[in-house]
Scaffold this motif. Structure first.
Motif, PDB file in Angstrom:
ATOM      1  N   THR A 108       2.416   6.000  -6.949  1.00 52.71           N
ATOM      2  CA  THR A 108       1.311   7.127  -8.118  1.00 52.71           C
ATOM      3  C   THR A 108       1.134   8.579  -7.344  1.00 52.71           C
ATOM      4  O   THR A 108       0.161   8.950  -7.948  1.00 52.71           O
ATOM      5  CB  THR A 108      -0.232   6.264  -7.896  1.00 52.71           C
ATOM      6  OG1 THR A 108      -0.508   6.222  -6.179  1.00 52.71           O
ATOM      7  CG2 THR A 108      -0.092   4.809  -8.385  1.00 52.71           C
ATOM      8  N   GLN A 109       2.451   9.071  -7.149  1.00 50.77           N
ATOM      9  CA  GLN A 109       1.955  10.720  -5.957  1.00 50.77           C
ATOM     10  C   GLN A 109       3.047  11.349  -6.806  1.00 50.77           C
ATOM     11  O   GLN A 109       3.845  11.206  -5.140  1.00 50.77           O
ATOM     12  CB  GLN A 109       1.309  11.144  -4.813  1.00 50.77           C
ATOM     13  CG  GLN A 109      -0.198  10.282  -4.611  1.00 50.77           C
ATOM     14  CD  GLN A 109      -1.103  10.653  -3.271  1.00 50.77           C
ATOM     15  OE1 GLN A 109      -0.682  11.495  -3.149  1.00 50.77           O
ATOM     16  NE2 GLN A 109      -0.748   9.154  -2.525  1.00 50.77           N
TER      17      GLN A 109
ATOM     18  N   ASP B  94       0.701   4.180  -3.124  1.00 49.32           N
ATOM     19  CA  ASP B  94       0.677   5.309  -2.348  1.00 49.32           C
ATOM     20  C   ASP B  94       1.558   6.324  -3.198  1.00 49.32           C
ATOM     21  O   ASP B  94       1.207   7.101  -3.565  1.00 49.32           O
ATOM     22  CB  ASP B  94       0.371   5.576  -1.469  1.00 49.32           C
ATOM     23  CG  ASP B  94      -1.690   4.984  -0.816  1.00 49.32           C
ATOM     24  OD1 ASP B  94      -2.038   4.756  -1.555  1.00 49.32           O
ATOM     25  OD2 ASP B  94      -1.494   4.331   0.047  1.00 49.32           O
TER      26      ASP B  94
ATOM     27  N   ARG C   5      -3.859   1.313  -9.931  1.00 49.74           N
ATOM     28  CA  ARG C   5      -3.735   0.711  -9.456  1.00 49.74           C
ATOM     29  C   ARG C   5      -3.708  -0.437  -9.271  1.00 49.74           C
ATOM     30  O   ARG C   5      -2.455  -1.439  -8.364  1.00 49.74           O
ATOM     31  CB  ARG C   5      -4.180   1.881  -7.655  1.00 49.74           C
ATOM     32  CG  ARG C   5      -4.520   2.782  -8.138  1.00 49.74           C
ATOM     33  CD  ARG C   5      -5.047   3.518  -6.281  1.00 49.74           C
ATOM     34  NE  ARG C   5      -4.507   2.998  -5.041  1.00 49.74           N
ATOM     35  CZ  ARG C   5      -3.537   2.921  -4.195  1.00 49.74           C
ATOM     36  NH1 ARG C   5      -2.990   4.478  -4.805  1.00 49.74           N
ATOM     37  NH2 ARG C   5      -3.392   2.269  -3.235  1.00 49.74           N
TER      38      ARG C   5
ATOM     39  N   GLU D  47       1.049  -1.333   0.020  1.00 46.36           N
ATOM     40  CA  GLU D  47      -0.420  -0.183   0.551  1.00 46.36           C
ATOM     41  C   GLU D  47       0.832   1.304  -0.067  1.00 46.36           C
ATOM     42  O   GLU D  47       0.490   1.753  -0.605  1.00 46.36           O
ATOM     43  CB  GLU D  47      -0.847  -0.222   1.018  1.00 46.36           C
ATOM     44  CG  GLU D  47      -1.516   1.208   1.514  1.00 46.36           C
ATOM     45  CD  GLU D  47      -2.362   0.740   2.228  1.00 46.36           C
ATOM     46  OE1 GLU D  47      -3.757   1.430   2.521  1.00 46.36           O
ATOM     47  OE2 GLU D  47      -2.660  -0.016   3.265  1.00 46.36           O
ATOM     48  N   ALA D  48       2.210   1.209   1.191  1.00 46.97           N
ATOM     49  CA  ALA D  48       2.750   2.349   0.586  1.00 46.97           C
ATOM     50  C   ALA D  48       3.393   2.795  -0.191  1.00 46.97           C
ATOM     51  O   ALA D  48       3.936   3.676  -1.490  1.00 46.97           O
ATOM     52  CB  ALA D  48       4.155   2.237   1.498  1.00 46.97           C
TER      53      ALA D  48
ATOM     54  N   LEU E  61       5.514   8.847   1.266  1.00 48.25           N
ATOM     55  CA  LEU E  61       4.508   8.997   1.815  1.00 48.25           C
ATOM     56  C   LEU E  61       4.596  10.556   1.350  1.00 48.25           C
ATOM     57  O   LEU E  61       4.922  10.636   2.384  1.00 48.25           O
ATOM     58  CB  LEU E  61       3.074   8.250   3.444  1.00 48.25           C
ATOM     59  CG  LEU E  61       3.006   7.024   3.099  1.00 48.25           C
ATOM     60  CD1 LEU E  61       2.541   6.155   3.207  1.00 48.25           C
ATOM     61  CD2 LEU E  61       2.579   6.406   1.288  1.00 48.25           C
TER      62      LEU E  61
ATOM     63  N   HIS F 104       1.943   7.589 -11.989  1.00 50.32           N
ATOM     64  CA  HIS F 104       0.767   7.564 -11.728  1.00 50.32           C
ATOM     65  C   HIS F 104      -0.092   7.030 -13.362  1.00 50.32           C
ATOM     66  O   HIS F 104      -1.729   7.459 -12.864  1.00 50.32           O
ATOM     67  CB  HIS F 104       0.657   9.406 -12.069  1.00 50.32           C
ATOM     68  CG  HIS F 104       0.721   9.693 -12.485  1.00 50.32           C
ATOM     69  ND1 HIS F 104       2.089  10.328 -12.643  1.00 50.32           N
ATOM     70  CD2 HIS F 104       0.505  11.197 -13.822  1.00 50.32           C
ATOM     71  CE1 HIS F 104       2.063  11.423 -13.610  1.00 50.32           C
ATOM     72  NE2 HIS F 104       1.538  11.725 -14.384  1.00 50.32           N
TER      73      HIS F 104
END
Length: 282
Positions: A158-159, A155, A173, A151-152, A221, A169
């Motif tokens: 994609t940012q 995230d 996902r 998940e990290a 993040l 991005h």
């Protein structure tokens, strides 16, 4: 930080790195081929490899080309047809140290330059310093933490931090998560979590093969950026790679990106550049 010896990237060193990258793509894509109904393929191309995992995957590319001679026209025909059959453009990542006639051949076939990426390396024969900024803990992924790592990673990827960062991005996902799972399941891959004040702040991985440590992605993040997470993740992997007996660490970054700047601060230097050449599916 102690001074790091300069590296000279000759053809054998570039070939060593490109061969390792091609094997990594092939091993990860082989996992996708085993899924029911999969259209994934792995094809040899003049010393490199063409891989397709699924629509929109970052594993869809030709890697390692340029050190096994100029690919024959019929080989390129078959490769391009294989990509076109699944509606995917043919994307070649070509090291600038490769035979220059390959680039001429590809552009003559309708490939167009889309972007560049830099391959950086650091000599590990001199023990690296371990740097841990205050408030940051770097630890291997433990039991039950695979989901948090994934998940990290998704995230963070994609940012992107700046427009110069790799455009992860553009990948969905779920497709990106599947590719990451396959990449870490193939070979000796070590995963890391960065924790700030008890909260997951970032993630990274490293693939070790034949004395070469490939730093295979690191993500922070957004809420934890500018705190030294990338520096800590780089430092931890450098120390672990040296302890594992590796003589060289490599990482791929977008030119002029924050990732490249962070890597150079930890002693990495640019070894060579890859041109990303793309031919649309017909």
């Amino acid at each position: 930080m102690r001074r790091v010896s300069a590296l000279f990237c000759d053809l054998p060193l570039a070939e060593r790195i490109e061969r390792a990258e091609a094997r990594r793509m092939a091993d990860a894509t082989a996992l996708a081929r085993n899924r029911p109904g999969s259209a994934a393929f792995v094809r040899p191309v003049a010393g490199g490899v063409a891989t397709f995992a699924e629509a929109g995957s970052p594993l869809n590319k030709v890697a390692g080309l340029g050190f096994g001679g100029v690919p024959a026209a019929d080989v390129l025909d078959e490769t391009e047809r294989a990509f076109a059959a699944v509606g995917c453009p043919a994307q070649v990542e070509l090291a600038h140290l490769a035979d220059p006639s390959i680039a001429a051949t590809l552009t003559g076939r309708g490939y167009r330059l889309e972007s560049f990426e830099n391959v950086l390396g650091r000599d590990l024969r001199e023990p690296p310093d371990r740097v841990v900024p205050p408030g940051i803990e770097i630890r291997p992924v433990g039991p039950g933490e695979s989901g948090a790592w994934l998940e990290a990673s998704v995230d963070g990827f994609t940012q992107p931090d700046t427009p110069a960062e790799p455009s992860a991005h553009v990948f969905g996902r779920e497709v990106l998560a599947t590719a990451l799972r396959d990449l870490v399941a193939a070979g000796d891959v070590r995963r890391y979590l960065a924790v700030c004040d008890g909260v997951v702040a970032g993630a990274a991985s490293m693939c070790v093969t034949g004395g070469l440590a490939q730093f295979t992605g690191a993500a922070t993040l957004p809420g934890h950026r500018r705190r030294g997470v990338q520096t800590a993740l780089l430092s931890a992997r450098l120390a672990d790679a040296a302890a594992a007996g590796c003589d060289l660490a490599v990482v791929t970054t977008a030119p002029a990106s924050k990732s490249q700047q962070n890597a150079q601060r930890r002693g990495f230097q640019v070894l060579y550049t890859r041109a990303v050449l793309v031919k649309p599916a017909e």
